[in-house]
Design a protein around this motif. Structure first.
Motif, short mmCIF file in Angstrom:
data_model
loop_
_atom_site.label_atom_id
_atom_site.label_comp_id
_atom_site.label_asym_id
_atom_site.label_seq_id
_atom_site.Cartn_x
_atom_site.Cartn_y
_atom_site.Cartn_z
N TYR A 1 28.22 -33.37 -27.63
CA TYR A 1 29.35 -32.44 -27.66
C TYR A 1 28.87 -31.01 -27.93
CZ TYR A 1 32.52 -36.44 -27.80
OH TYR A 1 33.21 -37.58 -27.50
N GLU B 1 27.48 -29.67 -24.68
CA GLU B 1 28.55 -29.35 -23.74
C GLU B 1 29.26 -28.06 -24.15
OE1 GLU B 1 31.10 -32.69 -23.65
OE2 GLU B 1 29.69 -33.99 -22.56
N TYR B 2 29.50 -27.91 -25.46
CA TYR B 2 30.18 -26.70 -25.91
C TYR B 2 29.29 -25.47 -25.70
CZ TYR B 2 31.91 -23.13 -29.06
OH TYR B 2 32.35 -21.93 -29.58
N SER C 1 29.31 -24.74 -21.86
CA SER C 1 30.58 -24.23 -21.35
C SER C 1 30.90 -22.85 -21.92
CB SER C 1 31.71 -25.20 -21.67
OG SER C 1 31.81 -25.40 -23.08
N ASP D 1 40.06 -22.20 -16.44
CA ASP D 1 39.54 -23.57 -16.42
C ASP D 1 38.34 -23.72 -17.36
OD1 ASP D 1 41.47 -24.22 -14.61
OD2 ASP D 1 40.15 -24.13 -12.84
N LYS D 2 37.47 -22.71 -17.32
CA LYS D 2 36.29 -22.78 -18.19
C LYS D 2 36.69 -22.64 -19.66
CE LYS D 2 32.92 -23.31 -16.75
NZ LYS D 2 32.15 -24.55 -16.50
N GLU E 1 37.84 -26.02 -20.68
CA GLU E 1 36.68 -26.92 -20.82
C GLU E 1 35.94 -26.64 -22.14
OE1 GLU E 1 32.39 -27.77 -18.61
OE2 GLU E 1 34.02 -26.74 -17.53
N ALA E 2 35.75 -25.36 -22.45
CA ALA E 2 35.06 -25.00 -23.69
C ALA E 2 35.88 -25.40 -24.91
CB ALA E 2 34.76 -23.51 -23.71
N THR F 1 38.04 -27.86 -25.11
CA THR F 1 37.98 -29.33 -25.25
C THR F 1 36.66 -29.77 -25.88
OG1 THR F 1 39.42 -29.60 -23.31
CG2 THR F 1 38.08 -31.49 -23.98
N ALA F 2 35.56 -29.19 -25.42
CA ALA F 2 34.25 -29.53 -25.98
C ALA F 2 34.17 -29.11 -27.46
CB ALA F 2 33.15 -28.85 -25.17
#
Length: 240
Positions: free
Chosen positions: A68, A71-72, A75, A95-96, A99-100, A102-103
């Motif tokens: 995680y 990913e963070y 993103s 969108d990005k 995504e960031a 969520t991560a």
């Protein structure tokens, strides 16, 4: 028997065990103090408390948290690049951002599960966590040493507490045994006095029941005694 003393060696064995436990307790306390000093010095060098170091190493060791975190990091880095090229209303940017976010939320949730309490963004920044395998780095090695010292201190503290309980229990037994020994000494004196009185009374009883003729033999008369025909005194001639 009523003094509850099984043998004379019981008190000596108890005293030896008590002294041995006291020695072990003192050694454990001294080792605990030394370990805590080492852990505190290492934590100061890292700029972390021992608990924070334990949290950091646990998070470093958790693969899902590291995933995680990667990913963070990825993103959020891509988001910075997109925001530099496009407007904030651009679908690529929004969108990005999602995504960031969520991560990031997954990162906080997993961190809370790993350390067993709320994992805040401030704590994430304080721990100075980085992506990748940092266990072999200089900082990662220091974290491992600090966690090891903290675990050792916890074990010594638990051992010291157990030794303290054992010492307290044996001290109570020793106090009871001291009272029992005092009772035993008194009862032994009473027993010896009773034995003396009994022996004296037994001797008197045997003497009263013994055959007196054995102590004083019988006398046999060889000739029958004869009585004088006239008194030997007073003499009438002398009186006149």
């Amino acid at each position: 028997a009523s003094s509850a003393i099984g043998s004379s060696n019981k008190a000596d064995n108890l005293s030896e065990n008590l002294e041995d436990l006291r020695r072990q307790e003192a050694e454990a306390q001294a080792e605990l103090k030394q370990t805590r000093v080492q852990a505190q010095n290492l934590a100061n060098n890292l700029g972390l408390s021992p608990q924070s170091a334990r949290d950091a190493f646990a998070l470093h060791s958790d693969s899902l948290f590291q995933q995680y975190l990667a990913e963070y990091t990825r993103s959020s880095g891509e988001l910075v690049t997109l925001e530099a090229k496009f407007q904030a209303s651009s679908p690529l940017v929004t969108d990005k951002q999602a995504e960031a976010a969520t991560a990031y939320q997954s990162l906080l949730d997993r961190g809370g599960k790993v350390i067993g309490r709320s994992f805040s963004p401030e704590l994430l920044q304080q721990l100075n966590l980085r992506t990748g395998n940092d266990n072999n780095s200089y900082r990662g090695g220091l974290l491992k040493d600090l966690v090891s010292l903290q675990s050792q201190a916890d074990g010594l503290e638990a051992r010291g507490a157990e030794l303290t309980r054992q010492v307290s229990r044996l001290e109570q037994q020793e106090n009871v045994m001291v009272r029992q020994e005092s009772t035993s000494a008194r009862l032994q004196q009473e027993a010896k006095f009773a034995e003396t009185v009994y022996s004296s009374n037994l001797a008197k009883s045997r003497l009263s029941e013994s055959d007196l003729y054995k102590a004083y033999p019988q006398i046999q008369v060889a000739f029958q005694p004869s009585l004088p025909k006239k008194p030997s005194s007073p003499n009438p001639a002398l009186v006149g």
